[in-house]
Motif scaffolding. Structure first.
Motif, PDB file in Angstrom:
ATOM      1  N   UNK A  87      16.180  22.101 -73.373  1.00  0.00           N
ATOM      2  CA  UNK A  87      16.465  22.493 -71.987  1.00  0.00           C
ATOM      3  C   UNK A  87      15.761  23.796 -71.639  1.00  0.00           C
ATOM      4  N   UNK A  88      15.625  24.685 -72.643  1.00  0.00           N
ATOM      5  CA  UNK A  88      14.936  25.958 -72.378  1.00  0.00           C
ATOM      6  C   UNK A  88      13.461  25.706 -72.026  1.00  0.00           C
ATOM      7  N   UNK A  89      12.852  24.712 -72.678  1.00  0.00           N
ATOM      8  CA  UNK A  89      11.465  24.358 -72.345  1.00  0.00           C
ATOM      9  C   UNK A  89      11.367  23.874 -70.902  1.00  0.00           C
ATOM     10  N   UNK A  90      12.350  23.064 -70.492  1.00  0.00           N
ATOM     11  CA  UNK A  90      12.357  22.570 -69.106  1.00  0.00           C
ATOM     12  C   UNK A  90      12.525  23.749 -68.144  1.00  0.00           C
ATOM     13  N   UNK A 132      15.540  21.975 -53.855  1.00  0.00           N
ATOM     14  CA  UNK A 132      16.646  21.718 -54.773  1.00  0.00           C
ATOM     15  C   UNK A 132      16.913  20.222 -54.856  1.00  0.00           C
ATOM     16  N   UNK A 133      15.943  19.470 -54.405  1.00  0.00           N
ATOM     17  CA  UNK A 133      16.038  18.012 -54.557  1.00  0.00           C
ATOM     18  C   UNK A 133      15.710  17.655 -56.013  1.00  0.00           C
ATOM     19  N   UNK A 134      16.212  16.491 -56.422  1.00  0.00           N
ATOM     20  CA  UNK A 134      15.836  16.005 -57.754  1.00  0.00           C
ATOM     21  C   UNK A 134      14.335  15.791 -57.827  1.00  0.00           C
ATOM     22  N   UNK A 135      13.729  16.152 -58.918  1.00  0.00           N
ATOM     23  CA  UNK A 135      12.324  15.803 -59.086  1.00  0.00           C
ATOM     24  C   UNK A 135      12.036  15.594 -60.567  1.00  0.00           C
ATOM     25  N   UNK A 136      10.945  14.880 -60.834  1.00  0.00           N
ATOM     26  CA  UNK A 136      10.596  14.556 -62.213  1.00  0.00           C
ATOM     27  C   UNK A 136       9.673  15.619 -62.779  1.00  0.00           C
ATOM     28  N   UNK A 137       9.846  15.875 -64.061  1.00  0.00           N
ATOM     29  CA  UNK A 137       8.983  16.849 -64.722  1.00  0.00           C
ATOM     30  C   UNK A 137       8.604  16.296 -66.091  1.00  0.00           C
ATOM     31  N   UNK A 138       7.360  16.516 -66.480  1.00  0.00           N
ATOM     32  CA  UNK A 138       6.880  16.025 -67.772  1.00  0.00           C
ATOM     33  C   UNK A 138       6.925  17.151 -68.797  1.00  0.00           C
ATOM     34  N   UNK A 139       7.522  16.859 -69.960  1.00  0.00           N
ATOM     35  CA  UNK A 139       7.558  17.848 -71.054  1.00  0.00           C
ATOM     36  C   UNK A 139       7.210  17.129 -72.360  1.00  0.00           C
ATOM     37  N   UNK A 140       6.881  17.908 -73.362  1.00  0.00           N
ATOM     38  CA  UNK A 140       6.567  17.345 -74.677  1.00  0.00           C
ATOM     39  C   UNK A 140       7.808  16.685 -75.279  1.00  0.00           C
ATOM     40  N   UNK A 185       9.628  12.165 -69.556  1.00  0.00           N
ATOM     41  CA  UNK A 185       9.901  12.502 -68.170  1.00  0.00           C
ATOM     42  C   UNK A 185      11.395  12.786 -68.011  1.00  0.00           C
ATOM     43  N   UNK A 186      11.748  13.938 -67.458  1.00  0.00           N
ATOM     44  CA  UNK A 186      13.157  14.215 -67.162  1.00  0.00           C
ATOM     45  C   UNK A 186      13.286  14.501 -65.663  1.00  0.00           C
ATOM     46  N   UNK A 187      14.481  14.178 -65.147  1.00  0.00           N
ATOM     47  CA  UNK A 187      14.774  14.469 -63.751  1.00  0.00           C
ATOM     48  C   UNK A 187      15.509  15.802 -63.697  1.00  0.00           C
ATOM     49  N   UNK A 188      14.929  16.774 -63.046  1.00  0.00           N
ATOM     50  CA  UNK A 188      15.510  18.124 -63.055  1.00  0.00           C
ATOM     51  C   UNK A 188      15.997  18.514 -61.672  1.00  0.00           C
TER      52      UNK A 188
END
Lengths: 240, 77
Positions: B32-35, B19-27, B3-6
């Motif tokens: 950063x390009x994947x995000x 443009x608020x912070x939000x969480x995103x799930x990635x492998x 989980x990263x905060x983007x």
């Protein structure tokens, strides 16, 4: 003579003030950022300021370009600006230049200057400034704005990251006042920050971070920026 | 998954409607390009990007809990 700067000297001291009085600065652009920068530098007592711009004052400039008023409409910006600045501080040596900064002209206008301040409205000119500054070992201050957003960074050749170190591959996708509008709060703030960054460099206390401001979200970010050892402009030497 | 905060700053927020912070799930092992791609941000509009407040390249890997940011070209003056 120094009485004018009493309140500033109370913060930085007389030795630092004398450095400001002896400083020579090139300001590239006399629009919204440029007039904010010039206003701060002239009040701070910078000894010599050369300002380059070839535009004339238009009605839509008056919303944010703080040195101009209705009498200046149609006048060259650098002329109108220096006329106003002389009234603010007649001790500053001002040199208005009606021209455009290009790879061919930057050398003669940066000649003898201790620092270059960016008040341009495009990244093509910023890349010219960056390349020249790195090759000639002259620090420069990057600043850019659009809508209610702005960024600024002090760039010191071979010491800090240069523009190319943290800028991704550039395209024509850049946001400006022309395509995104602009609030006068952000141009005043980023211009003042750029001028303050220049003063800090002159007095030996340079800023190191990339600053980002969003005046509509109350968001203020400071970003640590590393040099890129593979940078095509400044790479190949020591890395922070 | 990690989980990263983007956050997409300034005009880039138009692509994700906030443009608020939000969480995103990635492998795990994502860059950063994947995000960026998962957020649907156009790479050619990225002026600079950060991981935990430091500038980064799009090839840098992200870790669980990282705060990442993307900034557009602010070209006006």
């Amino acid at each position: 003579m120094l009485e004018r700067y009493d309140r500033q000297i109370a913060v930085i001291g007389e030795e630092a003030q004398n450095k400001i009085l002896n400083a020579k600065i090139l300001v590239v652009g006399a629009g919204a950022l440029g007039t904010s920068i010039l206003n701060s530098l002239v009040r701070a007592g910078v000894g010599f300021i050369r300002v380059v711009d070839m535009d004339v004052v238009e009605l839509s400039n008056l919303q944010r370009q703080m040195l101009f008023d209705e009498k200046d409409l149609g006048e060259k910006k650098v002329i109108a600006a220096t006329n106003k600045l002389k009234l603010i501080n007649s001790e500053v040596n001002l040199e208005p230049i009606v021209d455009r900064i290009t790879a061919d002209t930057i050398g003669k206008y940066a000649l003898g200057c201790d620092i270059i301040i960016d008040a341009t409205d495009n990244f093509s000119t910023r890349e010219i400034i960056n390349k020249y500054a790195i090759e000639n070992n002259i620090p420069w201050i990057y600043g850019g704005v659009a809508a209610a957003f702005g960024m600024a960074k002090t760039i010191i050749p071979k010491e800090t990251a240069c523009l190319k170190c943290f800028m991704k591959k550039r395209t024509n996708e850049e946001y400006t006042a022309r395509n995104s509008g602009i609030m006068n709060g952000i141009t005043a703030v980023i211009g003042a920050i750029e001028a303050n960054m220049a003063i800090r460099y002159i007095i030996g206390k340079p800023s190191t971070k990339l600053i980002y401001i969003d005046l509509f979200e109350d968001d203020f970010q400071t970003i640590e920026v590393k040099r890129d050892i593979n940078c095509t402009v400044c790479g190949g030497e020591k890395v922070d | 998954m990690i989980k990263v905060n983007a956050k997409a700053f300034a005009m880039l927020s138009k692509y994700i409607e906030t443009n608020k912070n939000f969480e995103i799930l990635v492998e795990e092992g994502s860059t950063l390009r994947d995000v960026l791609n998962k957020l649907g941000l156009p790479e050619d509009e990225i002026f600079t990007c950060t991981i935990n407040g430091e500038n980064a390249t799009l090839d840098d890997k992200v870790k669980d809990g990282d705060n990442v940011g993307f900034y557009p070209y602010l070209g006006g003056g």
